[in-house]
Design a protein around this motif. Sequence first.
Motif, PDB file in Angstrom:
ATOM      1  N   MET A   1      46.304 -53.018  -1.361  1.00 38.12           N
ATOM      2  CA  MET A   1      45.278 -52.848  -0.340  1.00 38.12           C
ATOM      3  C   MET A   1      45.075 -54.182   0.367  1.00 38.12           C
ATOM      4  N   ASN A   2      45.076 -54.194   1.683  1.00 36.59           N
ATOM      5  CA  ASN A   2      44.798 -55.441   2.397  1.00 36.59           C
ATOM      6  C   ASN A   2      43.342 -55.464   2.841  1.00 36.59           C
ATOM      7  N   GLY A   3      42.918 -56.549   3.485  1.00 40.82           N
ATOM      8  CA  GLY A   3      41.518 -56.720   3.860  1.00 40.82           C
ATOM      9  C   GLY A   3      41.030 -55.777   4.936  1.00 40.82           C
ATOM     10  N   LEU A   4      41.950 -55.153   5.694  1.00 40.71           N
ATOM     11  CA  LEU A   4      41.523 -54.293   6.788  1.00 40.71           C
ATOM     12  C   LEU A   4      41.554 -52.810   6.452  1.00 40.71           C
TER      13      LEU A   4
ATOM     14  N   ILE B   1      33.722 -56.011   8.034  1.00 39.46           N
ATOM     15  CA  ILE B   1      32.842 -56.716   7.113  1.00 39.46           C
ATOM     16  C   ILE B   1      32.390 -58.019   7.759  1.00 39.46           C
ATOM     17  N   ALA B   2      31.093 -58.316   7.655  1.00 43.56           N
ATOM     18  CA  ALA B   2      30.546 -59.560   8.199  1.00 43.56           C
ATOM     19  C   ALA B   2      29.606 -60.186   7.180  1.00 43.56           C
TER      20      ALA B   2
ATOM     21  N   TRP C   1      19.189 -59.836  -4.919  1.00 41.53           N
ATOM     22  CA  TRP C   1      19.281 -60.842  -3.872  1.00 41.53           C
ATOM     23  C   TRP C   1      20.746 -61.171  -3.596  1.00 41.53           C
ATOM     24  N   GLY C   2      21.067 -61.472  -2.342  1.00 38.61           N
ATOM     25  CA  GLY C   2      22.428 -61.819  -1.980  1.00 38.61           C
ATOM     26  C   GLY C   2      22.483 -62.476  -0.619  1.00 38.61           C
ATOM     27  N   LEU C   3      23.695 -62.843  -0.228  1.00 36.98           N
ATOM     28  CA  LEU C   3      23.906 -63.450   1.088  1.00 36.98           C
ATOM     29  C   LEU C   3      23.801 -62.375   2.168  1.00 36.98           C
ATOM     30  N   PRO C   4      23.304 -62.749   3.364  1.00 35.50           N
ATOM     31  CA  PRO C   4      23.249 -61.777   4.468  1.00 35.50           C
ATOM     32  C   PRO C   4      24.652 -61.284   4.812  1.00 35.50           C
TER      33      PRO C   4
END
Length: 52
Positions: free
Chosen positions: A1-4, A21-22, A44-47
């Motif tokens: 599987m690739n990132g896209l 994904i952002a 809790w996590g990064l935006p």
Amino acid sequence: MNGLHQSFESDGCHEKVIMVIAGAFVIDPEERILLQQRSDTGEWGLPGDSWK
């Protein structure tokens, strides 16, 4: 599987899905990192987010 592309199985068939994904590291002048709290789990996590 690739990132896209991501394959998943649904009712015995495979379907390709394009994922967008952002994310961000937001750091203020005092070197604190901005975190967001999830409304569903309270974790809790990064935006960031992803869309199909």
